[in-house]
Design a protein around this motif. Structure first.
Motif, mmCIF file in Angstrom:
data_model
loop_
_atom_site.group_PDB
_atom_site.id
_atom_site.type_symbol
_atom_site.label_atom_id
_atom_site.label_comp_id
_atom_site.label_asym_id
_atom_site.label_seq_id
_atom_site.Cartn_x
_atom_site.Cartn_y
_atom_site.Cartn_z
ATOM 1 N N LYS A 1 -6.645 1.429 -1.916
ATOM 2 C CA LYS A 1 -6.189 0.597 -2.862
ATOM 3 C C LYS A 1 -4.760 -0.117 -2.579
ATOM 4 O O LYS A 1 -3.757 0.637 -2.024
ATOM 5 C CB LYS A 1 -5.966 1.631 -4.265
ATOM 6 C CG LYS A 1 -5.586 0.799 -5.583
ATOM 7 C CD LYS A 1 -5.714 1.566 -6.717
ATOM 8 C CE LYS A 1 -6.951 2.274 -7.113
ATOM 9 N NZ LYS A 1 -7.936 1.314 -7.608
ATOM 10 N N TYR A 2 -4.795 -1.215 -2.855
ATOM 11 C CA TYR A 2 -3.595 -1.909 -2.745
ATOM 12 C C TYR A 2 -2.998 -2.644 -3.655
ATOM 13 O O TYR A 2 -3.833 -2.812 -4.975
ATOM 14 C CB TYR A 2 -3.987 -3.213 -1.577
ATOM 15 C CG TYR A 2 -4.169 -2.761 -0.019
ATOM 16 C CD1 TYR A 2 -3.102 -2.882 0.969
ATOM 17 C CD2 TYR A 2 -5.113 -2.095 0.322
ATOM 18 C CE1 TYR A 2 -3.390 -2.312 2.216
ATOM 19 C CE2 TYR A 2 -5.382 -1.575 1.563
ATOM 20 C CZ TYR A 2 -4.416 -1.783 2.418
ATOM 21 O OH TYR A 2 -4.597 -1.379 3.870
ATOM 22 N N ILE A 3 -1.642 -3.159 -3.708
ATOM 23 C CA ILE A 3 -0.983 -3.849 -4.826
ATOM 24 C C ILE A 3 -0.806 -5.251 -4.401
ATOM 25 O O ILE A 3 -0.085 -5.187 -3.262
ATOM 26 C CB ILE A 3 0.143 -3.062 -5.262
ATOM 27 C CG1 ILE A 3 0.031 -1.833 -5.749
ATOM 28 C CG2 ILE A 3 1.272 -3.864 -6.347
ATOM 29 C CD1 ILE A 3 -0.508 -1.495 -6.959
ATOM 30 N N VAL A 4 -1.170 -6.108 -5.258
ATOM 31 C CA VAL A 4 -0.739 -7.664 -5.017
ATOM 32 C C VAL A 4 0.486 -7.911 -6.188
ATOM 33 O O VAL A 4 -0.181 -7.780 -7.324
ATOM 34 C CB VAL A 4 -2.003 -8.569 -5.315
ATOM 35 C CG1 VAL A 4 -1.578 -9.852 -4.783
ATOM 36 C CG2 VAL A 4 -2.910 -8.150 -4.236
ATOM 37 N N ARG A 5 1.663 -8.073 -5.849
ATOM 38 C CA ARG A 5 2.853 -8.302 -6.448
ATOM 39 C C ARG A 5 3.024 -9.601 -6.628
ATOM 40 O O ARG A 5 3.380 -10.348 -5.486
ATOM 41 C CB ARG A 5 3.834 -7.490 -5.883
ATOM 42 C CG ARG A 5 5.210 -7.774 -6.795
ATOM 43 C CD ARG A 5 6.449 -6.709 -6.636
ATOM 44 N NE ARG A 5 5.863 -5.420 -7.216
ATOM 45 C CZ ARG A 5 6.546 -4.542 -7.062
ATOM 46 N NH1 ARG A 5 7.669 -4.306 -6.593
ATOM 47 N NH2 ARG A 5 6.168 -3.170 -7.769
ATOM 48 N N ARG B 1 0.712 -1.393 -0.183
ATOM 49 C CA ARG B 1 0.054 -0.024 0.063
ATOM 50 C C ARG B 1 0.783 1.243 -0.164
ATOM 51 O O ARG B 1 1.718 1.551 0.872
ATOM 52 C CB ARG B 1 -0.992 -0.103 1.275
ATOM 53 C CG ARG B 1 -1.825 1.285 1.228
ATOM 54 C CD ARG B 1 -3.109 0.977 2.282
ATOM 55 N NE ARG B 1 -4.033 2.191 1.987
ATOM 56 C CZ ARG B 1 -4.005 2.986 2.570
ATOM 57 N NH1 ARG B 1 -3.403 3.017 3.688
ATOM 58 N NH2 ARG B 1 -5.080 4.137 2.523
ATOM 59 N N ASN B 2 0.533 2.135 -0.881
ATOM 60 C CA ASN B 2 1.464 3.460 -1.004
ATOM 61 C C ASN B 2 3.045 2.948 -1.220
ATOM 62 O O ASN B 2 3.736 4.070 -0.674
ATOM 63 C CB ASN B 2 1.025 4.228 0.021
ATOM 64 C CG ASN B 2 -0.131 4.816 0.155
ATOM 65 O OD1 ASN B 2 -1.068 4.884 -0.740
ATOM 66 N ND2 ASN B 2 -0.907 4.715 1.235
ATOM 67 N N GLY B 3 3.333 1.894 -2.008
ATOM 68 C CA GLY B 3 4.704 1.699 -2.253
ATOM 69 C C GLY B 3 5.347 0.844 -1.070
ATOM 70 O O GLY B 3 6.465 0.526 -1.117
ATOM 71 N N VAL B 4 4.654 0.708 0.340
ATOM 72 C CA VAL B 4 5.215 0.208 1.182
ATOM 73 C C VAL B 4 4.760 -1.466 1.359
ATOM 74 O O VAL B 4 3.355 -1.405 1.162
ATOM 75 C CB VAL B 4 4.904 0.861 2.753
ATOM 76 C CG1 VAL B 4 5.404 0.313 3.800
ATOM 77 C CG2 VAL B 4 5.400 2.308 2.382
ATOM 78 N N THR B 5 5.611 -2.335 1.672
ATOM 79 C CA THR B 5 5.150 -3.714 1.853
ATOM 80 C C THR B 5 4.475 -4.138 3.193
ATOM 81 O O THR B 5 4.821 -3.267 4.370
ATOM 82 C CB THR B 5 6.559 -4.735 1.903
ATOM 83 O OG1 THR B 5 7.143 -4.685 0.696
ATOM 84 C CG2 THR B 5 6.042 -6.025 2.252
ATOM 85 N N VAL B 6 3.035 -4.264 3.117
ATOM 86 C CA VAL B 6 2.228 -4.717 4.273
ATOM 87 C C VAL B 6 2.687 -5.974 4.827
ATOM 88 O O VAL B 6 2.705 -6.166 5.998
ATOM 89 C CB VAL B 6 0.834 -4.293 3.754
ATOM 90 C CG1 VAL B 6 -0.049 -4.995 4.988
ATOM 91 C CG2 VAL B 6 0.460 -2.969 3.292
ATOM 92 N N VAL B 7 2.716 -7.075 3.948
ATOM 93 C CA VAL B 7 2.986 -8.387 4.306
ATOM 94 C C VAL B 7 3.606 -9.051 2.931
ATOM 95 O O VAL B 7 3.171 -8.630 1.722
ATOM 96 C CB VAL B 7 1.676 -9.292 4.818
ATOM 97 C CG1 VAL B 7 0.617 -9.199 3.893
ATOM 98 C CG2 VAL B 7 2.013 -10.247 5.417
ATOM 99 N N GLU B 8 4.258 -10.135 2.933
ATOM 100 C CA GLU B 8 4.817 -10.857 2.058
ATOM 101 C C GLU B 8 4.984 -12.339 2.407
ATOM 102 O O GLU B 8 5.129 -12.757 3.693
ATOM 103 C CB GLU B 8 6.192 -10.224 1.728
ATOM 104 C CG GLU B 8 6.868 -10.754 0.395
ATOM 105 C CD GLU B 8 8.313 -10.203 0.140
ATOM 106 O OE1 GLU B 8 8.203 -9.423 -0.708
ATOM 107 O OE2 GLU B 8 9.289 -10.506 0.914
ATOM 108 N N ASN B 9 4.831 -13.068 1.325
ATOM 109 C CA ASN B 9 4.966 -14.640 1.836
ATOM 110 C C ASN B 9 6.002 -15.262 0.546
ATOM 111 O O ASN B 9 5.830 -15.107 -0.610
ATOM 112 C CB ASN B 9 3.860 -15.430 1.899
ATOM 113 C CG ASN B 9 4.091 -16.873 2.341
ATOM 114 O OD1 ASN B 9 3.981 -17.748 1.222
ATOM 115 N ND2 ASN B 9 4.247 -17.347 3.447
#
Length: 149
Positions: free
Chosen positions: A123-127, A94-102
């Motif tokens: 708005k979130y990004i799922v990368r 969100r806003n270029g900052v990682t919220v969570v990663e796996n």
């Protein structure tokens, strides 16, 4: 004396005139548009897609593809990313900052699975990306909004 003054004036006029001619005869160049266009996730939250060298370079030899999703504060979500072609990593930002990663899910494979509760609406990004220097391949991504108990 008149000739020296004329020479000085012409030197001051030649450069601006040259710039004017170049500006009017040079081909028009448009600014690059759309270099970063995350793909909106469909309403069902599922995509079957592929990762390739045409996607976002990660700087680690691999590539990434971004999807957008609108989430609400309090949403509990599961993000499931699987591929038979590459070792997956899924990141929620969100806003270029990682919220969570796996990186690797609990099933012992290189597929990714994460669960999280959303703190802020927006708005979130799922990368979707490949681990290491893997170029990519086909994958399946599914974002599920979990029902509260």
């Amino acid at each position: 004396m008149m000739q020296n003054s004329l020479a000085r004036v012409s030197r001051f006029l030649v450069f601006p005139a040259t710039l004017l001619i170049l500006a009017n005869t040079a081909p028009t160049v448009k600014a690059q548009e759309g270099l970063y266009n995350p793909i909106p996730l469909p309403a069902n939250g599922e995509v079957a897609d592929s990762l390739s060298e045409r996607d976002i370079p990660t700087g680690q030899g691999g590539f990434a593809r971004d999807y957008t999703i609108d989430l609400n504060a309090g949403d509990n979500i599961a993000i499931d990313l699987s591929s038979d072609n590459f070792d997956t990593i899924v990141t929620l930002m969100r806003n270029g900052v990682t919220v969570v990663e796996n990186d690797d899910g609990p099933d012992g494979t290189t597929n990714s699975l994460l669960f999280t509760r959303i703190k802020d609406s927006g708005k979130y990004i799922v990368r979707v990306r490949a681990f290491g220097e893997t170029s990519g391949g086909t994958f399946k991504l599914k974002v599920t909004r979990l029902k509260p108990i």
